[in-house]
Design a protein around this motif. Structure first.
Motif, mmCIF file in Angstrom:
data_model
loop_
_atom_site.group_PDB
_atom_site.id
_atom_site.type_symbol
_atom_site.label_atom_id
_atom_site.label_comp_id
_atom_site.label_asym_id
_atom_site.label_seq_id
_atom_site.Cartn_x
_atom_site.Cartn_y
_atom_site.Cartn_z
ATOM 1 N N SER A 20 -38.550 11.470 -1.155
ATOM 2 C CA SER A 20 -37.680 10.634 -0.334
ATOM 3 C C SER A 20 -37.728 9.206 -0.845
ATOM 4 C CB SER A 20 -38.126 10.658 1.127
ATOM 5 O OG SER A 20 -38.072 11.952 1.668
ATOM 6 N N CYS A 21 -36.593 8.531 -0.775
ATOM 7 C CA CYS A 21 -36.517 7.114 -1.133
ATOM 8 C C CYS A 21 -35.822 6.393 0.009
ATOM 9 C CB CYS A 21 -35.758 6.918 -2.437
ATOM 10 S SG CYS A 21 -35.523 5.180 -2.892
ATOM 11 N N ALA A 22 -36.585 5.616 0.768
ATOM 12 C CA ALA A 22 -36.039 4.847 1.875
ATOM 13 C C ALA A 22 -35.693 3.447 1.386
ATOM 14 C CB ALA A 22 -37.043 4.785 3.013
ATOM 15 N N ALA A 23 -34.433 3.047 1.576
ATOM 16 C CA ALA A 23 -33.948 1.759 1.071
ATOM 17 C C ALA A 23 -33.706 0.789 2.207
ATOM 18 C CB ALA A 23 -32.660 1.964 0.290
ATOM 19 N N SER A 24 -33.960 -0.486 1.947
ATOM 20 C CA SER A 24 -33.691 -1.534 2.927
ATOM 21 C C SER A 24 -33.491 -2.852 2.200
ATOM 22 C CB SER A 24 -34.835 -1.652 3.936
ATOM 23 O OG SER A 24 -36.042 -1.998 3.279
ATOM 24 N N GLY A 25 -32.819 -3.780 2.884
ATOM 25 C CA GLY A 25 -32.639 -5.112 2.326
ATOM 26 C C GLY A 25 -31.372 -5.292 1.517
ATOM 27 N N PHE A 26 -30.551 -4.257 1.414
ATOM 28 C CA PHE A 26 -29.265 -4.390 0.735
ATOM 29 C C PHE A 26 -28.293 -3.399 1.359
ATOM 30 C CE2 PHE A 26 -29.480 -0.514 -1.836
ATOM 31 C CZ PHE A 26 -30.849 -0.282 -1.913
ATOM 32 N N THR A 27 -27.016 -3.547 1.050
ATOM 33 C CA THR A 27 -25.995 -2.676 1.626
ATOM 34 C C THR A 27 -26.023 -1.342 0.910
ATOM 35 O OG1 THR A 27 -24.625 -4.603 2.137
ATOM 36 C CG2 THR A 27 -23.565 -2.441 2.216
ATOM 37 N N PHE A 28 -26.570 -0.355 1.576
ATOM 38 C CA PHE A 28 -26.834 0.954 0.971
ATOM 39 C C PHE A 28 -25.577 1.569 0.375
ATOM 40 C CE2 PHE A 28 -29.590 4.522 0.431
ATOM 41 C CZ PHE A 28 -28.844 5.667 0.663
ATOM 42 N N ASP A 29 -24.468 1.468 1.108
ATOM 43 C CA ASP A 29 -23.229 2.118 0.663
ATOM 44 C C ASP A 29 -22.672 1.502 -0.613
ATOM 45 O OD1 ASP A 29 -21.830 2.873 3.966
ATOM 46 O OD2 ASP A 29 -23.508 3.702 2.836
ATOM 47 N N ASP A 30 -23.110 0.309 -0.969
ATOM 48 C CA ASP A 30 -22.586 -0.371 -2.157
ATOM 49 C C ASP A 30 -23.329 -0.005 -3.433
ATOM 50 O OD1 ASP A 30 -21.814 -3.559 -0.518
ATOM 51 O OD2 ASP A 30 -20.760 -1.630 -0.579
ATOM 52 N N TYR A 31 -24.377 0.790 -3.308
ATOM 53 C CA TYR A 31 -25.231 1.056 -4.450
ATOM 54 C C TYR A 31 -25.364 2.542 -4.748
ATOM 55 C CZ TYR A 31 -26.810 -3.732 -4.937
ATOM 56 O OH TYR A 31 -26.863 -5.077 -5.176
ATOM 57 N N ALA A 32 -25.743 2.798 -5.987
ATOM 58 C CA ALA A 32 -26.186 4.122 -6.401
ATOM 59 C C ALA A 32 -27.711 4.100 -6.460
ATOM 60 C CB ALA A 32 -25.613 4.482 -7.767
ATOM 61 N N ILE A 33 -28.311 5.171 -5.985
ATOM 62 C CA ILE A 33 -29.766 5.279 -5.980
ATOM 63 C C ILE A 33 -30.175 6.364 -6.967
ATOM 64 C CG2 ILE A 33 -31.833 5.667 -4.597
ATOM 65 C CD1 ILE A 33 -30.268 3.247 -3.697
ATOM 66 N N GLY A 34 -31.095 6.016 -7.822
ATOM 67 C CA GLY A 34 -31.510 6.966 -8.853
ATOM 68 C C GLY A 34 -32.999 7.244 -8.824
ATOM 69 N N TRP A 35 -33.360 8.402 -9.367
ATOM 70 C CA TRP A 35 -34.757 8.759 -9.568
ATOM 71 C C TRP A 35 -35.049 8.745 -11.060
ATOM 72 C CZ3 TRP A 35 -38.326 9.159 -5.848
ATOM 73 C CH2 TRP A 35 -37.901 9.348 -4.540
#
Length: 128
Positions: A20-35
């Motif tokens: 799991s990768c929990a994100a905070s501090g930026f607009t999640f929908d505007d980014y791609a999250i990678g492993w």
């Protein structure tokens, strides 16, 4: 900005884990999250990535058919379901974020750090 990876551990070959990768501090929908992962003595490599806005996914050839990336936008969390694990999957796994356009143009290029934000890693060990 914070990216918190969790879910690593020790598993036997053929087993499964979910990161799991929990994100905070930026607009999640505007980014791609990678492993990404890095094994001892090896270069860091991209494993999988998902664009939060349109759900586009990317995979390394070595994990296609075994790993599945997904996103829960309500929880600002990205998951990596890893099945049929192999000893060569042993590595520290990191999650990172970048603009979707960056992923579309840069994904898979070795030796390039094109991600904007990085989290601390979680260790995955697959025993034979």
């Amino acid at each position: 900005v914070q990216l918190q990876a969790s879910g690593g551990g020790l598993v036997q070959a053929g087993g499964s884990l979910r990161l799991s990768c929990a994100a905070s501090g930026f607009t999640f929908d505007d980014y791609a999250i990678g492993w990404f992962r890095q094994a001892p003595g090896k270069e860091r490599e991209g494993v999988s990535c998902i664009s939060s806005s349109d759900g586009s996914t990317y995979y390394a050839d070595s994990v296609k058919g075994r790993f599945t990336i997904s996103s829960d936008n309500a929880k600002n969390t990205v998951y990596l379901q890893m099945n049929s694990l192999k000893p060569e999957d042993t590595a520290v796994y990191y999650c990172a974020a970048a603009q979707p356009i960056t992923i579309a143009t840069m994904w898979g290029r070795p030796g390039k750090n094109y991600m904007d934000y990085w989290g601390k890693g979680t260790l995955v060990t697959v025993s034979s």
